[in-house]
Motif scaffolding. Sequence first.
Motif, short mmCIF file in Angstrom:
data_model
loop_
_atom_site.label_atom_id
_atom_site.label_comp_id
_atom_site.label_asym_id
_atom_site.label_seq_id
_atom_site.Cartn_x
_atom_site.Cartn_y
_atom_site.Cartn_z
N UNK A 21 0.88 -1.10 0.02
CA UNK A 21 -0.14 0.13 0.11
C UNK A 21 0.83 1.39 -0.12
N UNK A 22 1.94 1.28 0.66
CA UNK A 22 2.77 2.35 0.46
C UNK A 22 3.74 2.46 -0.50
N UNK A 23 3.59 1.38 -1.62
CA UNK A 23 4.46 1.65 -2.71
C UNK A 23 5.37 0.60 -3.20
N UNK A 24 5.67 -0.33 -2.35
CA UNK A 24 6.71 -1.41 -2.76
C UNK A 24 5.50 -2.57 -3.73
N UNK A 25 6.05 -2.79 -4.87
CA UNK A 25 5.32 -3.57 -5.85
C UNK A 25 5.70 -5.02 -5.57
N UNK A 26 6.71 -5.37 -5.19
CA UNK A 26 7.37 -6.62 -4.95
C UNK A 26 7.89 -6.69 -3.63
N UNK A 27 7.44 -7.63 -2.81
CA UNK A 27 8.12 -8.14 -1.45
C UNK A 27 8.34 -9.34 -1.32
N UNK A 28 9.73 -9.69 -1.01
CA UNK A 28 9.79 -11.06 -0.83
C UNK A 28 10.43 -11.45 0.36
N UNK A 29 9.91 -12.35 1.06
CA UNK A 29 10.04 -12.79 2.53
C UNK A 29 11.08 -13.85 2.48
N UNK A 30 11.92 -13.73 3.33
CA UNK A 30 12.87 -14.92 3.92
C UNK A 30 12.97 -14.98 5.46
N UNK A 31 12.34 -16.01 6.09
CA UNK A 31 12.14 -16.26 7.18
C UNK A 31 13.60 -16.14 8.14
N UNK A 32 14.59 -16.66 7.65
CA UNK A 32 15.88 -16.57 8.24
C UNK A 32 16.00 -18.07 9.09
N UNK A 33 15.10 -18.75 8.98
CA UNK A 33 15.17 -20.17 9.56
C UNK A 33 16.20 -20.97 9.10
N UNK A 34 16.32 -20.77 7.67
CA UNK A 34 17.38 -21.55 7.27
C UNK A 34 18.25 -20.72 6.66
N UNK A 35 19.50 -20.71 7.40
CA UNK A 35 20.45 -19.72 6.96
C UNK A 35 21.11 -19.75 5.69
N UNK A 36 21.10 -21.36 4.94
CA UNK A 36 21.53 -21.42 3.65
C UNK A 36 20.77 -20.49 2.68
N UNK A 37 19.65 -20.15 2.91
CA UNK A 37 18.79 -19.41 1.80
C UNK A 37 19.41 -17.98 1.68
N UNK A 38 19.92 -17.59 2.71
CA UNK A 38 20.53 -16.36 2.72
C UNK A 38 21.89 -16.16 2.03
N UNK A 39 22.65 -17.31 2.65
CA UNK A 39 23.84 -17.21 2.22
C UNK A 39 24.10 -17.52 0.70
N UNK A 40 23.02 -17.96 -0.15
CA UNK A 40 23.05 -17.87 -1.46
C UNK A 40 23.19 -16.57 -2.16
N UNK A 41 22.78 -15.71 -1.33
CA UNK A 41 22.69 -14.23 -1.97
C UNK A 41 21.51 -13.71 -1.94
N UNK A 42 21.23 -12.34 -2.27
CA UNK A 42 19.89 -11.53 -2.15
C UNK A 42 19.57 -11.63 -3.71
N UNK A 43 18.34 -11.86 -3.75
CA UNK A 43 17.61 -12.03 -5.03
C UNK A 43 17.96 -10.92 -5.94
N UNK A 44 18.12 -11.16 -7.13
CA UNK A 44 18.25 -9.62 -8.17
C UNK A 44 16.91 -8.89 -8.20
N UNK A 45 17.21 -7.59 -8.38
CA UNK A 45 16.07 -6.80 -8.63
C UNK A 45 15.45 -6.29 -7.42
N UNK A 46 16.28 -6.49 -6.23
CA UNK A 46 15.80 -6.05 -4.95
C UNK A 46 16.41 -4.36 -4.77
N UNK A 47 15.64 -3.55 -4.20
CA UNK A 47 16.08 -2.46 -3.97
C UNK A 47 16.25 -1.94 -2.67
#
Length: 109
Positions: A21-47
């Motif tokens: 509602x405030x203007x973010x058209x894409x919101x990607x959520x990572x819970x952080x429970x699996x640290x391997x998800x984050x270690x792969x890197x931040x997805x492209x096209x994130x501002x």
Amino acid sequence: MPSLLVVGGDHLGNIEEKLANIGFDTVIHITGRKSQTVKKGIPENIDLVLVLTDYINHNLSKVIKQKAKEQSLPICFAKRSWCSICQVLESCKECPLNQAHYYPMANRH
């Protein structure tokens, strides 16, 4: 339209809708429970990266901060409450919603 990566918290609830509602058209959520998800890197096209500090550990926070730095992405830290998130986004000079081509966030509430 800007995109946002939210790290932390098992569920965002209505926070994701409020971010849209405030203007973010894409919101990607990572819970952080699996640290391997984050270690792969931040997805492209994130501002912007938003870290919910009350739901992640210090090591994961450090990894996220380093990954954002490597990709030259702004990063903000907030508690998992809409009030805290809103305050942090409004005060973040690097938030894409606070840039000249968007209306100030203060007018979007």
